[in-house]
Scaffold this motif. Structure first.
Motif, PDB file in Angstrom:
ATOM      1  N   LEU A 250      73.605 -46.995  46.539  1.00  0.00           N
ATOM      2  CA  LEU A 250      73.712 -47.792  47.765  1.00  0.00           C
ATOM      3  C   LEU A 250      73.886 -46.900  48.989  1.00  0.00           C
ATOM      4  CD1 LEU A 250      76.053 -50.813  46.878  1.00  0.00           C
ATOM      5  CD2 LEU A 250      73.708 -50.941  47.746  1.00  0.00           C
ATOM      6  N   ALA A 251      74.749 -45.891  48.873  1.00  0.00           N
ATOM      7  CA  ALA A 251      75.083 -45.076  50.049  1.00  0.00           C
ATOM      8  C   ALA A 251      73.878 -44.313  50.597  1.00  0.00           C
ATOM      9  CB  ALA A 251      76.236 -44.132  49.724  1.00  0.00           C
ATOM     10  N   PRO A 252      73.148 -43.521  49.785  1.00  0.00           N
ATOM     11  CA  PRO A 252      72.007 -42.814  50.376  1.00  0.00           C
ATOM     12  C   PRO A 252      70.882 -43.738  50.821  1.00  0.00           C
ATOM     13  CG  PRO A 252      72.091 -42.431  48.006  1.00  0.00           C
ATOM     14  CD  PRO A 252      73.374 -43.110  48.388  1.00  0.00           C
ATOM     15  N   ILE A 253      70.731 -44.903  50.159  1.00  0.00           N
ATOM     16  CA  ILE A 253      69.716 -45.870  50.613  1.00  0.00           C
ATOM     17  C   ILE A 253      70.056 -46.344  52.027  1.00  0.00           C
ATOM     18  CG2 ILE A 253      68.850 -48.222  50.271  1.00  0.00           C
ATOM     19  CD1 ILE A 253      69.011 -47.650  47.236  1.00  0.00           C
ATOM     20  N   LEU A 254      71.327 -46.682  52.254  1.00  0.00           N
ATOM     21  CA  LEU A 254      71.746 -47.137  53.584  1.00  0.00           C
ATOM     22  C   LEU A 254      71.658 -46.011  54.605  1.00  0.00           C
ATOM     23  CD1 LEU A 254      74.803 -49.371  52.603  1.00  0.00           C
ATOM     24  CD2 LEU A 254      72.591 -50.140  53.466  1.00  0.00           C
ATOM     25  N   GLN A 255      72.011 -44.787  54.208  1.00  0.00           N
ATOM     26  CA  GLN A 255      71.893 -43.652  55.131  1.00  0.00           C
ATOM     27  C   GLN A 255      70.432 -43.399  55.498  1.00  0.00           C
ATOM     28  OE1 GLN A 255      73.813 -40.430  53.097  1.00  0.00           O
ATOM     29  NE2 GLN A 255      75.797 -41.446  53.099  1.00  0.00           N
ATOM     30  N   PHE A 256      69.560 -43.488  54.506  1.00  0.00           N
ATOM     31  CA  PHE A 256      68.126 -43.331  54.764  1.00  0.00           C
ATOM     32  C   PHE A 256      67.661 -44.399  55.756  1.00  0.00           C
ATOM     33  CE2 PHE A 256      63.686 -44.328  53.766  1.00  0.00           C
ATOM     34  CZ  PHE A 256      63.091 -43.072  53.793  1.00  0.00           C
ATOM     35  N   GLY A 257      68.117 -45.641  55.551  1.00  0.00           N
ATOM     36  CA  GLY A 257      67.763 -46.717  56.475  1.00  0.00           C
ATOM     37  C   GLY A 257      68.276 -46.458  57.876  1.00  0.00           C
ATOM     38  N   CYS A 258      69.507 -45.930  57.984  1.00  0.00           N
ATOM     39  CA  CYS A 258      70.047 -45.598  59.310  1.00  0.00           C
ATOM     40  C   CYS A 258      69.162 -44.572  60.008  1.00  0.00           C
ATOM     41  CB  CYS A 258      71.466 -45.044  59.180  1.00  0.00           C
ATOM     42  SG  CYS A 258      72.732 -46.268  58.797  1.00  0.00           S
ATOM     43  N   GLY A 259      68.737 -43.552  59.245  1.00  0.00           N
ATOM     44  CA  GLY A 259      67.931 -42.494  59.842  1.00  0.00           C
ATOM     45  C   GLY A 259      66.569 -42.979  60.307  1.00  0.00           C
ATOM     46  N   VAL A 260      65.907 -43.776  59.469  1.00  0.00           N
ATOM     47  CA  VAL A 260      64.531 -44.187  59.768  1.00  0.00           C
ATOM     48  C   VAL A 260      64.491 -45.379  60.723  1.00  0.00           C
ATOM     49  CG1 VAL A 260      62.398 -45.083  58.745  1.00  0.00           C
ATOM     50  CG2 VAL A 260      63.670 -43.273  57.583  1.00  0.00           C
ATOM     51  N   ILE A 261      65.328 -46.383  60.474  1.00  0.00           N
ATOM     52  CA  ILE A 261      65.243 -47.639  61.229  1.00  0.00           C
ATOM     53  C   ILE A 261      66.063 -47.595  62.516  1.00  0.00           C
ATOM     54  CG2 ILE A 261      65.706 -50.118  61.138  1.00  0.00           C
ATOM     55  CD1 ILE A 261      65.277 -49.932  58.082  1.00  0.00           C
ATOM     56  N   ILE A 262      67.299 -47.099  62.432  1.00  0.00           N
ATOM     57  CA  ILE A 262      68.185 -47.144  63.601  1.00  0.00           C
ATOM     58  C   ILE A 262      67.969 -45.928  64.500  1.00  0.00           C
ATOM     59  CG2 ILE A 262      70.590 -47.183  64.366  1.00  0.00           C
ATOM     60  CD1 ILE A 262      71.273 -48.714  61.813  1.00  0.00           C
ATOM     61  N   PHE A 263      67.934 -44.723  63.899  1.00  0.00           N
ATOM     62  CA  PHE A 263      67.808 -43.504  64.704  1.00  0.00           C
ATOM     63  C   PHE A 263      66.363 -43.073  64.918  1.00  0.00           C
ATOM     64  CE2 PHE A 263      72.124 -42.626  62.662  1.00  0.00           C
ATOM     65  CZ  PHE A 263      72.812 -43.170  63.742  1.00  0.00           C
ATOM     66  N   ARG A 264      65.416 -43.779  64.309  1.00  0.00           N
ATOM     67  CA  ARG A 264      63.977 -43.540  64.525  1.00  0.00           C
ATOM     68  C   ARG A 264      63.569 -42.105  64.201  1.00  0.00           C
ATOM     69  NH1 ARG A 264      61.648 -48.569  64.988  1.00  0.00           N
ATOM     70  NH2 ARG A 264      62.886 -49.875  66.375  1.00  0.00           N
ATOM     71  N   GLU A 265      64.131 -41.539  63.147  1.00  0.00           N
ATOM     72  CA  GLU A 265      63.725 -40.192  62.742  1.00  0.00           C
ATOM     73  C   GLU A 265      62.323 -40.249  62.124  1.00  0.00           C
ATOM     74  OE1 GLU A 265      66.595 -38.099  60.395  1.00  0.00           O
ATOM     75  OE2 GLU A 265      68.253 -38.589  61.743  1.00  0.00           O
ATOM     76  N   PRO A 266      61.514 -39.218  62.326  1.00  0.00           N
ATOM     77  CA  PRO A 266      60.127 -39.261  61.833  1.00  0.00           C
ATOM     78  C   PRO A 266      60.062 -39.254  60.311  1.00  0.00           C
ATOM     79  CG  PRO A 266      60.662 -37.077  62.681  1.00  0.00           C
ATOM     80  CD  PRO A 266      61.810 -37.961  63.050  1.00  0.00           C
ATOM     81  N   MET A 267      59.070 -39.959  59.770  1.00  0.00           N
ATOM     82  CA  MET A 267      58.838 -40.003  58.334  1.00  0.00           C
ATOM     83  C   MET A 267      57.337 -39.868  58.089  1.00  0.00           C
ATOM     84  SD  MET A 267      59.978 -40.079  55.291  1.00  0.00           S
ATOM     85  CE  MET A 267      61.692 -40.223  55.762  1.00  0.00           C
ATOM     86  N   PRO A 268      56.780 -38.647  58.257  1.00  0.00           N
ATOM     87  CA  PRO A 268      55.342 -38.446  58.034  1.00  0.00           C
ATOM     88  C   PRO A 268      54.987 -38.674  56.562  1.00  0.00           C
ATOM     89  CG  PRO A 268      56.452 -36.349  58.351  1.00  0.00           C
ATOM     90  CD  PRO A 268      57.461 -37.404  58.659  1.00  0.00           C
TER      91      PRO A 268
END
Length: 320
Positions: A250-268
């Motif tokens: 659960l924790a890394p899934i939510l962290q990944f979501g924070c990075g991609v969805i909330i902080f808009r980090e690139p995901m090529p």
């Protein structure tokens, strides 16, 4: 499917609560800027000591220190654990506040595979074919991500190896969560206080210089560290290891979501392919672990997830 007992339900509530708090920890870390990562780490250490001391005082648990002082090897091992967790915390804070939340989440996705790797090279354990396959896929993922980043994903690797090593030391010590965290933080408290005093003396401290709200957030870093850990301990005392093993993602899934969805980090595409390989490795690893656990006789839950064992590996918990 059997009905859940009250103990099971409480265990799941504690476990889900702990991992959800850890999953959204990047949001809290971002609020601590403009304090630099070392200042945040120092405050996290100092206020953890204060908070856990209050918890232990409320529990009227003072005798553990006297017993621990009679175990010099355990104290030395706690010093190693403290160094590992400080490096882990500092790396995580730096990653989150340098716009690399996705890479920090990778570290905790990879962590179960690193635990298995330590089992082979440190504990001289033998793995099942599926576990070797998971390690191979995980290694391929690191290669793909290295090509994508133009460098090895060193933040993720430092996070996964330091936490796996920390888990190995703590499992061998077998200390309860609150007592262990208190001693580890106390070991680090003097250098942390010295660094904070130096910052204040040189005028470089953010503490008290940004706003009252920012100061309160830095003070609350101790509670933010200890509360999910204590919740995890409550879950570990009530749930089977396999259940905790499922919840830990659960924790890394939510962290990944924070990075991609909330902080808009690139995901090529190449980076996404690397993460997909990591998830495939974890799927192989988890299915194999569940099948192996079903072949074993039921065991009572203990205070922490086990270190990896030959043929019956399950990943340890996530701790931030």
């Amino acid at each position: 499917m059997p009905f859940l007992t009250v103990t099971d339900k409480l265990g799941y509530l504690y476990g889900i609560g702990a991992y959800v708090l850890w999953g959204f920890f990047p949001l809290y870390m971002r609020l601590l800027r403009p304090a630099d990562p070392l200042e945040i780490l120092a405050h996290r250490i100092v206020w953890s000591v204060v908070f856990v001391a209050l918890v232990l005082a409320a529990m009227r648990n003072r005798s553990f220190l006297r017993a621990l002082l009679r175990r010099p090897r355990a104290l030395a091992a706690l010093g190693v654990a403290a160094a590992l967790v400080a490096l882990n915390w500092g790396t995580y804070i730096y990653g989150v506040n340098s716009e690399r939340v996705v890479e920090t989440s990778l570290g905790y996705f990879v962590n179960p595979l690193v635990v298995v790797l330590l089992g082979v090279f440190v504990l001289r354990e033998r793995l099942r074919p599926a576990q070797w396959a998971a390690l191979g896929v995980g290694g391929a993922a690191v290669v793909v991500l290295t090509v994508d980043y133009g460098r090895p994903p060193y933040l993720a690797l430092v996070l996964s190896f330091t936490f796996a090593g920390y888990g190995l030391v703590k499992k061998r010590l077998g200390l309860p969560a609150a007592e262990g965290l208190f001693v580890e933080s106390a070991v680090l408290a003097l250098p942390a206080l010295a660094y904070l005093a130096w910052l204040v003396g040189t005028g470089g401290a953010a503490f008290g210089a940004v706003s009252a709200g920012h100061t309160a957030l830095l003070v609350s870093a101790g509670a933010a560290t200890a509360i999910p850990l204590l919740m995890f301990a409550g879950a570990a005392n009530r749930l089977p290891f396999t259940s905790l093993g499922m919840l830990q993602y659960l924790a890394p899934i939510l962290q990944f979501g924070c990075g991609v969805i909330i902080f808009r980090e690139p995901m090529p595409p190449a980076r996404l392919a690397g993460f997909a390989l990591v998830w495939l490795a974890l799927a192989v690893f988890t299915v194999d672990a569940v099948r192996a656990a079903r072949r074993l006789p039921p065991q009572p839950a203990e205070g922490a997830l086990p270190a990896v064992r030959s043929g019956t590996s399950t990943a340890p918990s996530l701790r931030r």
